[in-house]
Design an enzyme around this catalytic site. Sequence first.
Site, PDB file in Angstrom:
ATOM      1  N   TYR A 152       0.838  -1.212   0.000  1.00  0.00           N
ATOM      2  CA  TYR A 152       0.000   0.000   0.000  1.00  0.00           C
ATOM      3  C   TYR A 152       0.867   1.255   0.000  1.00  0.00           C
ATOM      4  CZ  TYR A 152      -3.933   2.961   1.574  1.00  0.00           C
ATOM      5  OH  TYR A 152      -4.902   3.926   1.695  1.00  0.00           O
ATOM      6  N   LYS A 156       1.141   4.164  -2.842  1.00  0.00           N
ATOM      7  CA  LYS A 156       0.829   5.556  -2.514  1.00  0.00           C
ATOM      8  C   LYS A 156       2.030   6.473  -2.777  1.00  0.00           C
ATOM      9  CE  LYS A 156      -3.457   4.955  -1.216  1.00  0.00           C
ATOM     10  NZ  LYS A 156      -4.546   5.485  -2.064  1.00  0.00           N
TER      11      LYS A 156
END
Lengths: 245, 78
Positions: A152, A156
């Site tokens: 993640y 990002k």
Amino acid sequence: MFSLEGKAALVTGATGGIGEAIARALHAQGATVALSGTRAEKLEALAADLGERAFVTPANLSDRAAVDALLPAAEAVMGKVDILVNNAGITRDNLFMRMKDEEWDQVLEVNLTSGFRLCRSAIKGMMKRRTGRIIGITSVVGVTGNPGQANYAAAKAGMIGMYKSLAREVASRHITVNTVAPGFIETAMTDALNDKQKESILQGVPAGRLGKADEIASACSYLASDEAAYVSGQTLHVNGGMAMI
Amino acid sequence: MSDIAERVKKIVIEHLGVDAEKVTDNASFIDDLGADSLDTVELVMAFEEEFGVEIPDDAAETILTVGDAVSFLEKNAG
């Protein structure tokens, strides 16, 4: 101020807490909105609640053909896309040593690659019209890292670099490209935390509370507006001071 | 001058804001007409729209001068 009258916005992940708040905020500023997500019924309910100027364009962003069809679908119902908000995201948390290839691939595909493809579709029309706003919802963990979220955080952080590069390419065409980085926000995801977990998170947040989805949406309304025309390639951190970058 | 050449030159003049006499067949978009790489992408998009053709990326990369665009479109347009 920050009027979006006459503007058309596509918001992905509009069924999630933050995505719904963004769609509502842009709509409240006068924009026409296309709501995307995987749960068509929920999108229909939101569109019905918003009333006029709201359309539903469901898409599964893990399917590349569906991603490529989304921008044309939004343009078909709204006539154009002035504002693209890449908000959709998934988590497949795991300790780094235990992380499966599929967990890595799925998160990168939905959180980073689909956004790349949507940006590529959207800038064509924006370049022709010499105006456009691209906003990506990244995360504080893309800058600070987070245990259990290597996939993640990588996606990002990848968004931030990708958006800065695109911002440099299209700035001369009056298109701005920015990211908003939420900290810990009250959503279904953070509701699942127990009190002890919440307490330990809040110790690192000077504001002493979780953020609200509306507070992320307000940042998006600003970046989408004409008033933000000179803001590009930036990451707007909305995190109650938990990371000051 | 062919009709296609005339339409190509009109697009180039309008898009790049250059004087008509500079837009010769041998004029390079980047070296002679001051285009940047993004301008060349936009010119290809404008040609596609004007002539109703799709110009694939590998063909677009070979269109470096006004004459390149005219000859591609003479072969491939309508």
